[in-house]
Design a protein around this motif. Structure first.
Motif, PDB file in Angstrom:
ATOM      1  N   SER A   1      23.661 -30.947  94.553  1.00 38.55           N
ATOM      2  CA  SER A   1      23.994 -31.009  93.077  1.00 38.55           C
ATOM      3  C   SER A   1      24.653 -32.317  92.677  1.00 38.55           C
ATOM      4  CB  SER A   1      24.898 -29.955  92.688  1.00 38.55           C
ATOM      5  OG  SER A   1      24.203 -28.564  92.513  1.00 38.55           O
TER       6      SER A   1
ATOM      7  N   GLN B   1      21.389 -24.676  82.121  1.00 38.45           N
ATOM      8  CA  GLN B   1      21.399 -23.443  83.037  1.00 38.45           C
ATOM      9  C   GLN B   1      19.857 -23.342  83.492  1.00 38.45           C
ATOM     10  OE1 GLN B   1      24.106 -22.481  85.128  1.00 38.45           O
ATOM     11  NE2 GLN B   1      22.270 -21.831  86.424  1.00 38.45           N
TER      12      GLN B   1
ATOM     13  N   SER C   1      20.768 -28.785  86.036  1.00 37.80           N
ATOM     14  CA  SER C   1      21.548 -27.443  86.266  1.00 37.80           C
ATOM     15  C   SER C   1      22.162 -27.746  87.735  1.00 37.80           C
ATOM     16  CB  SER C   1      20.396 -26.276  86.360  1.00 37.80           C
ATOM     17  OG  SER C   1      21.027 -25.173  86.660  1.00 37.80           O
TER      18      SER C   1
ATOM     19  N   SER D   1      25.820 -27.073  90.683  1.00 32.58           N
ATOM     20  CA  SER D   1      26.930 -26.490  91.189  1.00 32.58           C
ATOM     21  C   SER D   1      27.867 -27.466  91.586  1.00 32.58           C
ATOM     22  CB  SER D   1      26.533 -25.506  91.827  1.00 32.58           C
ATOM     23  OG  SER D   1      25.927 -25.834  93.029  1.00 32.58           O
ATOM     24  N   SER D   2      28.456 -27.143  92.637  1.00 37.97           N
ATOM     25  CA  SER D   2      29.467 -27.996  93.172  1.00 37.97           C
ATOM     26  C   SER D   2      29.103 -28.487  94.961  1.00 37.97           C
ATOM     27  CB  SER D   2      30.951 -27.242  93.646  1.00 37.97           C
ATOM     28  OG  SER D   2      30.590 -26.204  94.167  1.00 37.97           O
ATOM     29  N   ASP D   3      27.855 -28.114  95.210  1.00 38.68           N
ATOM     30  CA  ASP D   3      27.440 -28.538  96.430  1.00 38.68           C
ATOM     31  C   ASP D   3      26.870 -29.984  96.642  1.00 38.68           C
ATOM     32  OD1 ASP D   3      23.839 -28.445  96.229  1.00 38.68           O
ATOM     33  OD2 ASP D   3      25.013 -27.168  94.852  1.00 38.68           O
TER      34      ASP D   3
ATOM     35  N   THR E   1      19.107 -23.591  90.889  1.00 37.88           N
ATOM     36  CA  THR E   1      20.325 -24.697  90.938  1.00 37.88           C
ATOM     37  C   THR E   1      20.519 -25.020  92.532  1.00 37.88           C
ATOM     38  OG1 THR E   1      21.485 -23.751  88.986  1.00 37.88           O
ATOM     39  CG2 THR E   1      22.754 -24.932  90.581  1.00 37.88           C
TER      40      THR E   1
END
Length: 509
Positions: free
Chosen positions: A34, A57, A27, A29-31, A61
């Protein structure tokens, strides 16, 4: 690429031990975390045909879970488990694939029979050498029992969450959303705290020992091994195997080993003990010794153990500074382990109380993480080795205050400052800061022996050259004694001495 060549080479060998297919559910995101996490799981999948990756998901996250095919095991890593937690990841992969954890069958059965829902979360820092033991214990429990889940949370990746819960020491374990435990805790202690520990009656039914060792640090382990090698019935009672060594990051004076770390040395000690027929009773705290026909050792849980001789090796613990605020803000800004808790104070101002080797080493380590370090030393001069002082004084973000007396650690919900007095002028001053690391030496764990054996004014057990106390048949070794120096290698030697002394005593009686 997240893993360097050496780690990948070692990892490939471990991944060959996978027994069944596993699925990493990710799971993200764009960080940046991640991105690193995705790179890690993709690398893992590229190294073994038994590993596949699914995107999903999860409650947190970035995170990823380690699962059997068609079954969620409940093991999740929220953050990238590198540093000290890399071993936790490798073990999770192997155990979820079907490779059995290295546990006594009795412990496995205890875990499998736990009913009810237990959802654990452990907040860690990747530089914490105490955290992996907790993470690995809870992961094993999740593998063995479908009612148990565990999520490792890297505090650096979830800073807002850490701050909202006011977590200032790791590992911090939460159970079903409520705080459960702070600091190192063994698998046996976890079971005890959950109400599934060893029954006192079961311990009381044990046959009498020839030698019973109290304490599982270097002295206790050495004593037990030397006793067992004599072919006599030997047992160890230990609150936690390893003692203070578990909290030691770097060991460079253990002769024949250029450098090692405390947890690694303890693992080797424990493995060596298990090579012998030694009855190890972990997570048990001694309460009282009484000499009758045999020695009777009463444990805190009410169990009574009998033995012809006893070796006390209960070690020592960090000495408290004993000022207002210390106990109130323990784990809320007051800490004792810079390696474990230092990263939680990144960018903050902290103090180190103590100018000996441990204090100055702590200040040097912390200076690379925090904004500023203030060292407070009671004596007119620092007591640390010259090489450490030179390194300390070369650092731009360290202030050294000598000949000062700490008077109070201040704060509301957590530490916000420290008050001290200049001993020559008696002028009282205050510094605003967010953390205090206490490093003023050790105090022996012998209070429970009050009135039982002879101790000196600071509580150390007085022993002779055979390790014997003033009570015949009762021996002592290690940091709980009046040994001239507290060193791992000296404790091991004194443990061996006490075991040989106990054996001689048994021959004569």
């Amino acid at each position: 690429m997240v893993l360097d060549a050496d780690i990948k080479s070692q990892l490939k060998q471990y991944l060959q031990l996978l027994e069944n297919d596993i699925v990493l559910k990710v799971s993200i995101s764009s960080d940046d975390t991640s991105k690193d996490m995705l790179a890690l799981v993709d690398e893992l999948a590229s190294m073994s045909t038994k590993i596949s990756v699914e995107h999903t998901q999860l409650p947190k996250t970035p995170s990823f879970s380690v699962n059997s095919v068609g079954e969620d095991t409940g093991i999740t890593f929220a953050g990238v488990p590198l540093g000290h937690e890399f071993t936790s990841l490798v073990l999770a992969l192997l155990q979820v694939s079907g490779r059995p954890p290295k546990l006594d069958q009795k412990l496995i059965d205890q875990i499998k029979h736990i009913s009810g829902e237990y959802h654990f979360e452990t907040y860690v820092s990747l530089s914490c050498n105490n955290c992996p033991d907790v993470v690995q214990a809870l992961n094993m429990m999740s593998v063995l029992n479908p009612n148990i889940t565990h999520t490792m949370i890297d505090g650096a990746a979830f800073k807002e969450e850490v701050e909202s819960k006011n977590i200032m020491a790791v590992p911090a374990v939460y159970l079903n959303g409520e705080f459960f435990n702070g600091g190192r805790i063994t698998l046996e202690e976890l079971l005890e705290k959950m109400g599934h520990g060893v029954d006192a009656s079961e311990l009381s039914e044990k046959e009498p020992f020839d030698v019973l060792v109290i304490g599982g640090g270097p002295a206790g382990a050495s004593a037990a091994i030397y006793a067992a090698r004599k072919g006599i019935r030997t047992g160890i009672v230990a609150e936690r195997f390893g003692g203070q060594v578990l909290d030691t990051m770097s060991i460079e004076n253990f002769i024949s080993v250029k450098r090692t770390e405390g947890p690694k040395l303890v693992a080797n000690l424990e493995a060596h003990v298990k090579d012998y027929d030694i009855d190890v009773m972990s997570s048990q705290r001694a309460k009282r010794i009484e000499k009758k026909d045999l020695f009777e050792l009463e444990l805190e849980n009410g169990a009574i153990l009998e033995s012809k001789s006893i070796i006390i090796s209960t070690g020592a613990r960090w000495r408290n500074i004993g000022v207002p605020g210390e106990q109130e803000f323990k784990n809320n800004g007051v800490a004792y382990c810079p390696h474990c808790d230092g990263p939680l104070f990144e960018g903050k101002d902290v103090a180190v109380i103590g100018g000996g080797n441990s204090g100055i080493e702590a200040a040097i380590d912390l200076a690379g993480i925090v904004k500023h370090v203030t060292v407070l030393e009671f004596a007119p001069e620092l007591k640390a080795d010259e090489v450490l002082q030179e390194r300390l004084y070369s650092l731009p973000n360290v202030t050294v205050l000598k000949n000062v007396q700490t008077q109070e650690i201040t704060g509301t919900d957590s530490v916000n400052g420290i008050t001290y007095m200049e001993r020559d002028t008696e002028e009282v001053k205050h510094i605003e800061l967010q953390g205090v690391f206490v490093q003023i030496g050790l105090v022996p764990n012998t209070e429970w022996l009050e009135g039982t054996i002879e101790r000196n004014r600071i509580g150390e057990i007085i022993v002779d050259k055979q390790g014997s106390t003033n009570v015949p048949g009762l021996f002592a070794a290690g940091d709980c004694t009046d040994s001239a120096y507290n060193q791992i290698i000296i404790s091991m030697g004194s443990g061996a001495t006490a075991a040989l002394g106990a054996f001689d005593y048994l021959i004569r009686h």
